[in-house]
Design an enzyme around this catalytic site. Structure first.
Site, PDB file in Angstrom:
ATOM      1  N   ASN A  76      14.216  51.056  26.048  1.00 41.64           N
ATOM      2  CA  ASN A  76      13.912  51.424  24.127  1.00 41.64           C
ATOM      3  C   ASN A  76      13.459  49.976  23.825  1.00 41.64           C
ATOM      4  O   ASN A  76      13.403  50.046  22.389  1.00 41.64           O
ATOM      5  CB  ASN A  76      15.163  51.770  23.835  1.00 41.64           C
ATOM      6  CG  ASN A  76      16.389  50.117  23.693  1.00 41.64           C
ATOM      7  OD1 ASN A  76      15.879  49.172  24.069  1.00 41.64           O
ATOM      8  ND2 ASN A  76      18.021  51.015  23.107  1.00 41.64           N
ATOM      9  N   LYS A  77      12.653  48.834  24.549  1.00 42.43           N
ATOM     10  CA  LYS A  77      12.574  47.778  24.094  1.00 42.43           C
ATOM     11  C   LYS A  77      11.179  48.335  23.378  1.00 42.43           C
ATOM     12  O   LYS A  77      10.326  49.119  24.072  1.00 42.43           O
ATOM     13  CB  LYS A  77      12.641  47.038  24.932  1.00 42.43           C
ATOM     14  CG  LYS A  77      14.156  46.737  25.194  1.00 42.43           C
ATOM     15  CD  LYS A  77      14.830  46.311  23.630  1.00 42.43           C
ATOM     16  CE  LYS A  77      16.568  46.440  23.995  1.00 42.43           C
ATOM     17  NZ  LYS A  77      17.555  45.091  23.713  1.00 42.43           N
ATOM     18  N   ASN A  78      10.008  47.464  23.205  1.00 37.36           N
ATOM     19  CA  ASN A  78       8.824  47.196  23.015  1.00 37.36           C
ATOM     20  C   ASN A  78       8.218  47.974  23.991  1.00 37.36           C
ATOM     21  O   ASN A  78       6.936  48.272  23.896  1.00 37.36           O
ATOM     22  CB  ASN A  78       8.297  46.228  22.002  1.00 37.36           C
ATOM     23  CG  ASN A  78       8.222  46.665  20.234  1.00 37.36           C
ATOM     24  OD1 ASN A  78      10.160  47.108  19.877  1.00 37.36           O
ATOM     25  ND2 ASN A  78       8.049  45.921  19.537  1.00 37.36           N
TER      26      ASN A  78
END
Ligand code: PLP
Length: 372
Positions: free
Chosen positions: A176-178
């Site tokens: 769910n990170k960039n």
């Protein structure tokens, strides 16, 4: 369902993974090395060390910097639990510091200075939501007190100024990170000797790698320190390389979407507050909203869910988790607690359309008018 976060995955990732399978070499090899170099270049530093997660990276950074039993490390409680767990792994004691304010949910410099003791050895700052803390102020704070400055940069890969002034910074490639590799992380360390220690420590403190031995560059190895298996594999690095190429474009889109949210929320729900300010540097990792006092947050979340919109809370304060309460029962962080009770995160990811933002704001503002 409009999800809170959504990785961008497609043909480039598939092709990269197939190439790894066809190459027949699966663990720390040339792709890991290339990923490290590319990540370092993007952050304006000489080198970086790929690891199995940001948590592993924080643990390695703290350990390689010599932090251990008897030491105190200043930490935010308004963060993901990993920031603080990493301190406990080393045997050091985390000291929770409150946030600055509801509009700036960063670890407070003023509170941190009050909590410094003879034993304080380090401070970990966390770039909440992709909005970097004031690194030059923290650098000055750390230098004046002889503290090691560590960045939990899980929310802020590619953000301006991140990774340049601290002793170590750790990044996450969780899904769910960039940018993502599924699981994975990276560490940037400015000191050459500490960098080399982390490099060895991620693979049991061994002096040669399996690839060195495979290529006949080495026949055996020594173990010179207590290390861990925190290695990254070639499949993750291959995905990381193709993700990294688009990180700046994705971050830019996140910034645009955040700005749209900020503008529309300002018009539709002036009583709700969007932390930070429109002109603050960021890479739009989260879209946090501070609800008006006495809002029934659960009802608002239910209305969003019924409209197919996921929402979440970033974060339940670490010092409130039962494990942490049992170990640190006296922690009182009024601003952090209030922020956590009123915060709501709404969807933000680069594949969203402007119309998605408009719809979230519409549903959110009507829910808010019903449940305040
Ligand atoms: C995601 C996250 C981590 C942990 O990252 P992993 O790569 O899953 O270990 C640490 N700190 C913060 C602030 C995070 O959001």
């Amino acid at each position: 369902m409009l999800s809170l976060a959504d990785p961008v995955l497609g043909e480039l990732e598939k092709k990269a993974l197939i190439e790894v399978i066809d190459s027949g070499w699966l663990t720390m090899g040339e792709r890991v090395r290339a990923f490290e170099s590319a990540f370092a270049a993007m952050h304006g530093v000489d080198d970086a060390v790929a690891v199995s997660s940001c948590t592993a990276g924080l643990h390695l950074a703290l350990t390689a910097l010599g932090i251990g039993p008897g030491d105190e490390v200043l930490v935010p409680s308004m963060t993901f639990v990993a920031t603080v767990n990493a301190v406990l792994y080393t045997g050091a004691t985390p000291v929770f510091v409150d946030i600055e304010s509801l509009t700036t949910p960063h670890i407070s410099l003023e509170q941190a200075s009050l909590l410094c003791s003879e034993r304080t050895k380090s401070v970990i700052v966390m770039h909440y939501g992709g909005y970097p803390v004031d690194m030059s102020a923290w650098k000055q704070f750390s230098d004046e007190r002889g503290l090691l400055l560590i960045e939990d940069a899980a929310h802020a890969p590619g953000a301006p100024g991140v990774g340049l002034l601290s002793d170590a910074s750790a990044y996450s490639f969780f899904s769910n990170k960039n940018m993502t590799t599924g699981e994975g992380g990276m560490v940037i360390v400015r000191n050459k000797a500490v960098h080399e220690r982390i490099r060895a420590m991620r693979t049991h403190g061994m002096t040669t790698t399996t690839l060195d031995r495979h290529k006949g560059h080495a026949y055996s190895y020594d173990v010179t320190m207590l290390g861990f298996n925190y290695r990254m594999d070639e499949a993750r690095a291959a995905m990381g390389l193709v993700q990294l190429e688009r990180l700046s474009i994705w971050n830019q889109r996140r910034i645009e979407l955040s700005a749209r949210y900020r503008k529309l929320l300002g018009q539709a729900c002036p009583k709700a507050c969007v932390p930070f300010s429109a002109n603050q540097d960021n890479v739009g990792h989260l879209m946090p909203i501070v609800l008006p006092e006495k809002t029934d947050r659960q009802r608002v979340m239910d209305v969003l869910r019924e409209a197919g919109i996921q929402s979440s809370i970033h974060y339940p304060p670490v010092h409130w988790f039962s494990y942490y309460q049992s170990r640190f029962p006296d922690s009182r962080l009024p601003m952090t607690e209030q922020f956590s009770e009123r915060e709501l995160s709404v969807p933000l990811h680069p594949s969203m359309q402007d119309a998605d933002v408009d719809r979230v704001v519409e549903v959110f503002s009507s829910a808010l008018s019903d449940y305040v």
